[in-house]
Scaffold this motif. Structure first.
Motif, short mmCIF file in Angstrom:
data_model
loop_
_atom_site.label_atom_id
_atom_site.label_comp_id
_atom_site.label_asym_id
_atom_site.label_seq_id
_atom_site.Cartn_x
_atom_site.Cartn_y
_atom_site.Cartn_z
N CYS A 16 -11.05 -39.36 -24.96
CA CYS A 16 -10.26 -38.97 -23.71
C CYS A 16 -10.98 -38.61 -22.45
CB CYS A 16 -9.48 -37.58 -24.31
SG CYS A 16 -8.35 -37.76 -25.55
N GLU A 17 -12.18 -38.04 -22.60
CA GLU A 17 -12.99 -37.57 -21.46
C GLU A 17 -13.44 -38.70 -20.90
OE1 GLU A 17 -15.40 -34.53 -23.12
OE2 GLU A 17 -13.49 -33.04 -23.30
N ILE A 18 -14.23 -39.83 -21.53
CA ILE A 18 -14.93 -40.71 -20.80
C ILE A 18 -13.90 -41.37 -19.76
CG2 ILE A 18 -16.02 -42.87 -21.03
CD1 ILE A 18 -17.05 -41.73 -23.79
N PRO A 19 -12.70 -41.94 -20.04
CA PRO A 19 -12.01 -42.46 -18.95
C PRO A 19 -11.79 -41.69 -17.83
CG PRO A 19 -11.10 -43.06 -21.10
CD PRO A 19 -12.27 -41.97 -21.28
N GLU A 20 -11.42 -40.49 -18.05
CA GLU A 20 -11.02 -39.45 -17.08
C GLU A 20 -12.51 -39.24 -16.28
OE1 GLU A 20 -9.80 -36.06 -19.10
OE2 GLU A 20 -7.90 -36.64 -19.51
N LYS A 21 -13.51 -38.87 -16.65
CA LYS A 21 -14.77 -38.73 -15.78
C LYS A 21 -15.03 -40.06 -15.09
CE LYS A 21 -19.01 -36.38 -16.00
NZ LYS A 21 -20.08 -35.54 -16.88
N TYR A 22 -15.11 -41.01 -15.93
CA TYR A 22 -15.46 -42.30 -15.13
C TYR A 22 -14.40 -42.86 -13.94
CZ TYR A 22 -17.72 -47.20 -15.11
OH TYR A 22 -18.40 -48.30 -14.60
N ALA A 23 -13.45 -42.54 -14.37
CA ALA A 23 -12.25 -42.89 -13.27
C ALA A 23 -12.60 -41.97 -12.15
CB ALA A 23 -10.92 -42.75 -13.75
N GLU A 24 -12.76 -40.87 -12.11
CA GLU A 24 -13.21 -39.70 -10.98
C GLU A 24 -14.12 -40.08 -10.32
OE1 GLU A 24 -13.65 -35.94 -12.55
OE2 GLU A 24 -11.72 -35.60 -13.36
N ILE A 25 -15.42 -40.57 -11.10
CA ILE A 25 -16.72 -41.17 -10.48
C ILE A 25 -16.24 -42.48 -9.40
CG2 ILE A 25 -18.84 -42.28 -10.67
CD1 ILE A 25 -19.06 -40.54 -13.16
N ILE A 26 -15.41 -43.40 -9.98
CA ILE A 26 -15.18 -44.69 -9.35
C ILE A 26 -14.36 -44.24 -8.11
CG2 ILE A 26 -14.05 -46.91 -9.41
CD1 ILE A 26 -14.91 -46.90 -12.55
N LEU A 27 -13.31 -43.39 -8.35
CA LEU A 27 -12.52 -43.06 -6.97
C LEU A 27 -13.23 -42.41 -5.97
CD1 LEU A 27 -9.32 -41.70 -8.66
CD2 LEU A 27 -9.61 -43.94 -7.83
N ARG A 28 -14.30 -41.53 -6.13
CA ARG A 28 -15.13 -41.20 -5.22
C ARG A 28 -16.06 -42.25 -4.70
NH1 ARG A 28 -15.79 -36.87 -8.97
NH2 ARG A 28 -17.66 -37.49 -9.19
N ASN A 29 -16.67 -42.96 -5.60
CA ASN A 29 -17.54 -44.04 -5.01
C ASN A 29 -17.08 -45.33 -5.68
OD1 ASN A 29 -19.75 -42.15 -3.75
ND2 ASN A 29 -19.66 -41.07 -5.76
N PRO A 30 -16.58 -45.92 -5.24
CA PRO A 30 -16.00 -47.23 -5.81
C PRO A 30 -17.00 -48.24 -6.01
CG PRO A 30 -14.57 -46.89 -3.76
CD PRO A 30 -15.69 -45.93 -3.93
N GLU A 31 -18.24 -48.35 -5.23
CA GLU A 31 -19.40 -49.14 -5.81
C GLU A 31 -19.97 -48.78 -7.10
OE1 GLU A 31 -21.05 -45.65 -3.34
OE2 GLU A 31 -19.49 -46.77 -3.28
N HIS A 32 -19.76 -47.83 -7.60
CA HIS A 32 -20.33 -47.39 -9.00
C HIS A 32 -19.46 -47.87 -10.07
CE1 HIS A 32 -22.54 -43.36 -7.55
NE2 HIS A 32 -22.63 -44.40 -6.93
#
Length: 800
Positions: free
Chosen positions: A104-120
């Protein structure tokens, strides 16, 4: 070093991934990779498919009381950043709870990172809204690995090791090693160069040579127990075997001459941890490809025709006005090239400047050694076709501006390159091409000047005399501004190579190595063509063995971006760092700034034939601030100078000099020696002589603040009509001392433009001159370090 590598097993590992449509290995496959190259302690693990059912009996296969759970996904390489690594107790309840929480937590956290920094994130994720992004991330999760928990001996700073291979476009596979762990990029950014991580081309070093580089790092000093309170956690032989195995693997899966259909693009283990003298890989990634870079061979022996032609043709000369072609013609004639050996191509004019013309390329009645195309870029492709088809020249100089520089022109350049390669396959008579976008060539040995800069803008020191410098630049503007600014520069060859559509920097250095008269070869580069950095590095090594000095500046040090599918190595060992490391390790003097590049040219010009037997420096100045500035710059990132201990004889001699000049009440004998503004020219000359005679001193720096009334330093004070004997000037007297000593002698003239005459007079007498003491000592330190470490010419005492 004996290694234990199963190359067949490694190829099978890549083959299996390829059959599954992958160009990467999962982390658990990287552990197999480590085992196949001789690693003794990869962790035990269980692979749990995302759709499989966890059974408690699986845990019995893992030792210990804890288990490490890691996500398996092709899009998540930096697992810790997204919560993809967890440690829990080795029991069914905790493992199931942790697996469900991670899903549950991995998709949520990774999505937050990508939305803040799309190049990640990978490109496929970047345009997705939040819920779709989380769904895509979850779908890409293949499963989890349950790993044996391995407790390291220490979790203190410096006890984890990063080791990696990365395929660079310019140098092929690069081995890097240094401080590992999550903060490895921070360490690389904050520590002094070469302290956190070191890199080298796997084609240039073996395991022992790389280990010698690694021993200079903080990482080695910590792991070897060489710091206070630290115990050794790994043997030298373990590290040496690791590096040796990776170098052999790199050469087997090489982009240049590999023995396998697979090429390693990136392999990273970060970190290796250590427990009871065991190296334990705790994370890893690997990408591979099957596309080998084939470097077309170029007949570089034809560069002799390019630089020493017996016949030259020029296309693009105006018969009515001054244009680029006409300037080139005037310069060629001014440099002494025979008029009768020139062929001018013009569609209408019968003659230009008294030289007969031919109407077009097809009417040239002989094969030219050199054909110069000073035409618009749009005309180049058809002309190259004619040149290749009719075999019109041995070499072609493409002055044409804009070719390959504009957006969308790369296909045109590729088409031209393909034509050249095809022509070479069909006939050994195909020419070599320099450029495009070349500013031209000045070749004194070839008696011609094909630069399109008029003499009124850039006077050249024409005529036949000894010249020992070869100057090669990717930027023509940089080359001519150095020639204009540094009046001591008198290159035998000044070559603007442009965008290297055919001939490369490596080609020219390989050729210039055959010119015995050259002592120094200097390169300004903005980028190498594919794998030409490796060729250039090999040519540097050849040059050093011949006693030449190579000075190198690489433009473009902007940090490379790290994408989501790259390991830490892309950030800590980016393109500039790799280039600098490889070229420096080959023996070149690498300049970080234009000032350092110019300073190294000054030193090489004046000190090449001097004996460099150590790094013990003595300095003399008539201003206290210079003495302090000299002392403050004895230690740099890549050099160390020592203040020489003056011998008793020298001390006594200096005391007598100061006493005779009644300066003993103002100053004492120290190093650096401050002789005060009251010192006369006699004091300077006698003190310099004493320092040069001292066997405890290897190099002498003489700093002069010329404003003091005690020195005759203005042009009118040094002129014969002022009652001054030019043969007895401070310049002549110090220059005589320098010529009579085998030791390097460097001059500093810190002043305004009023004293440019003085600095130029020193330089004209063969003494390298700087206008600031701190810059002088910094550049001198780099030069001395390089001479001691790499230079094998007869004047030098080789030390390692």
């Amino acid at each position: 070093m004996q290694t234990h590598i199963n190359f067949t097993g490694l190829s099978d590992l890549f083959g299996k991934a390829q059959q599954q449509g992958r160009d990467y290995l999962f982390e658990y496959e990287v552990y197999d990779f480590i085992r196949l190259i001789g690693g003794e302690t990869p962790p035990q693990f269980i692979l749990l498919d995302k759709n499989g059912r966890f059974e408690s009996k699986l845990l019995r296969e893992l030792p210990g009381k804890k288990v490490v759970i890691k996500v398996v996904s092709p899009t998540i390489l930096h697992k810790s950043d997204v919560g993809g690594v967890r440690i829990c107790g080795k029991n069914t309840e905790e493992v199931l709870s942790t697996l469900r929480r991670m899903s549950c937590e991995i998709p949520e956290k990774y999505a937050e990172i990508i939305l803040r920094n799309p190049e990640h994130g990978p490109p496929s994720y970047r345009s997705l809204p939040l819920l779709e992004l989380q769904k895509a991330i979850a779908e890409d999760i293949r499963g989890y690995i349950l790993c044996q928990y391995m407790q390291p001996d220490s979790e203190e700073f410096g006890n984890e090791l990063l080791v990696s291979l990365r395929n660079s476009r310019e140098f092929g596979l690069i081995l890097s090693a240094g401080l590992g762990g999550r903060d490895t990029e921070l360490y690389a950014a904050r520590f002094r160069k070469g302290q956190a991580v070191v890199s080298a081309s796997t084609e240039q070093v073996d395991g022992e040579a790389f280990f010698d580089l690694f021993k200079e790092t903080i990482s080695y000093k910590k792991m070897a127990g060489l710091t206070r309170g630290q115990k050794r956690i790994v043997t030298d032989n373990q590290l040496l075997e690791c590096f040796s195995a990776l170098i052999q693997v790199a050469r087997h899966f090489s982009p240049t001459k590999g023995f396998s259909p697979y090429i390693i693009e990136e392999l990273e283990v970060n970190p290796f941890a250590f427990s009871n003298y065991l190296m334990m890989p705790l994370d890893g990634l690997c990408r591979f490809s099957t596309t080998r870079q084939i470097q077309p061979t170029r007949p570089i022996e034809k560069i002799d025709k390019l630089l020493h032609p017996s016949s030259i043709g020029i296309v693009g000369i105006s018969a009515r006005k001054m244009n680029i072609g006409r300037i080139i013609l005037e310069n060629i004639l001014a440099n002494g090239f025979p008029r009768q050996d020139l062929v001018l191509i013009h569609p209408e004019a019968r003659e230009i400047d008294g030289i007969a013309t031919v109407a077009d390329l097809r009417t040239i009645n002989k094969k030219l050694d050199l054909l110069i195309l000073a035409v618009d870029a749009s005309r180049v492709p058809e002309m190259i076709h004619a040149i290749l088809h009719h075999k019109l020249a041995e070499s072609v100089l493409l002055i044409s501006g804009g070719l390959g520089e504009q957006e969308g022109q790369q296909h045109l350049v590729q088409k031209i390159q393909d034509k050249i390669v095809t022509a070479r396959r069909n006939s050994f008579e195909a020419p070599i091409f320099l450029g495009a976008n070349s500013l031209g060539i000045l070749s004194h040995p070839g008696c011609y000047d094909a630069m399109f800069i008029p003499d009124s803008k850039l006077p050249k020191n024409r005529g036949r005399h000894r010249r020992t410098l070869g100057l090669v630049s990717q930027s023509g503007a940089y080359m001519i501004t150095r020639m204009s600014k540094l009046n001591f520069l008198d290159p035998a060859y000044a070559i603007s190579i442009g965008n290297q559509i055919d001939l490369t920097a490596g080609d020219f250095l390989h050729f210039l190595n055959t010119r015995d008269e050259l002592q120094t070869v200097a390169f300004y580069m903005e980028g190498f063509t594919d794998l030409d950095g490796l060729s250039f590095a090999r040519a540097v090594s050849e040059a050093i063995l011949q006693g030449k000095e190579v000075i190198f500046y690489k433009a473009g040090r902007t940090p490379e971006g790290k994408n989501a599918l790259s390991g830490h190595t892309a950030s800590i060992a980016g393109d500039y760092m790799v280039c600098e490391s490889c070229i420096r390790q080959a023996g070149a003097m690498v300049a970080e700034t234009f000032n350092v590049f110019e300073g190294l040219l000054r030193l090489s010009s004046g000190l090449h034939n001097k004996k460099v037997s150590g790094n013990r420096l003595a300095a003399i100045s008539n201003a206290g601030y210079e003495a302090v500035g000299i002392a403050d710059n004895l230690l740099g990132e890549d050099y160390r100078l020592e203040i020489a201990s003056l011998s008793r004889t020298t001390r006594k001699r200096l005391e007598n000099i100061l006493a005779a000049a009644k300066l003993d009440a103002l100053t004492g004998v120290n190093n650096p020696l401050d002789i005060t503004p009251m010192a006369s020219e006699d004091v300077y000359v006698e003190a310099i002589g004493a320092l040069l005679d001292d066997s405890n001193i290897d190099v002498v720096v003489v700093a002069i603040v010329p404003l003091t009334p005690m020195l005759h330093t203005l042009p009118n004070e040094m002129a014969p009509d002022a009652g001054h004997d030019p043969q007895n000037s401070i310049v002549e007297r110090i220059a005589t001392l320098g010529k009579g000593s085998s030791k390097p002698l460097v001059i500093v003239v810190d002043s305004g433009t009023l004293y440019d005459y003085l600095a130029e007079d020193f330089q004209a007498n063969g003494l390298p001159v700087f206008r600031s003491a701190d810059i002088a000592v910094g550049v001198l330190g780099k030069y001395i370090h390089n001479r001691l470490k790499y230079f094998f010419g007869s004047p030098n005492l080789k030390t390692d």
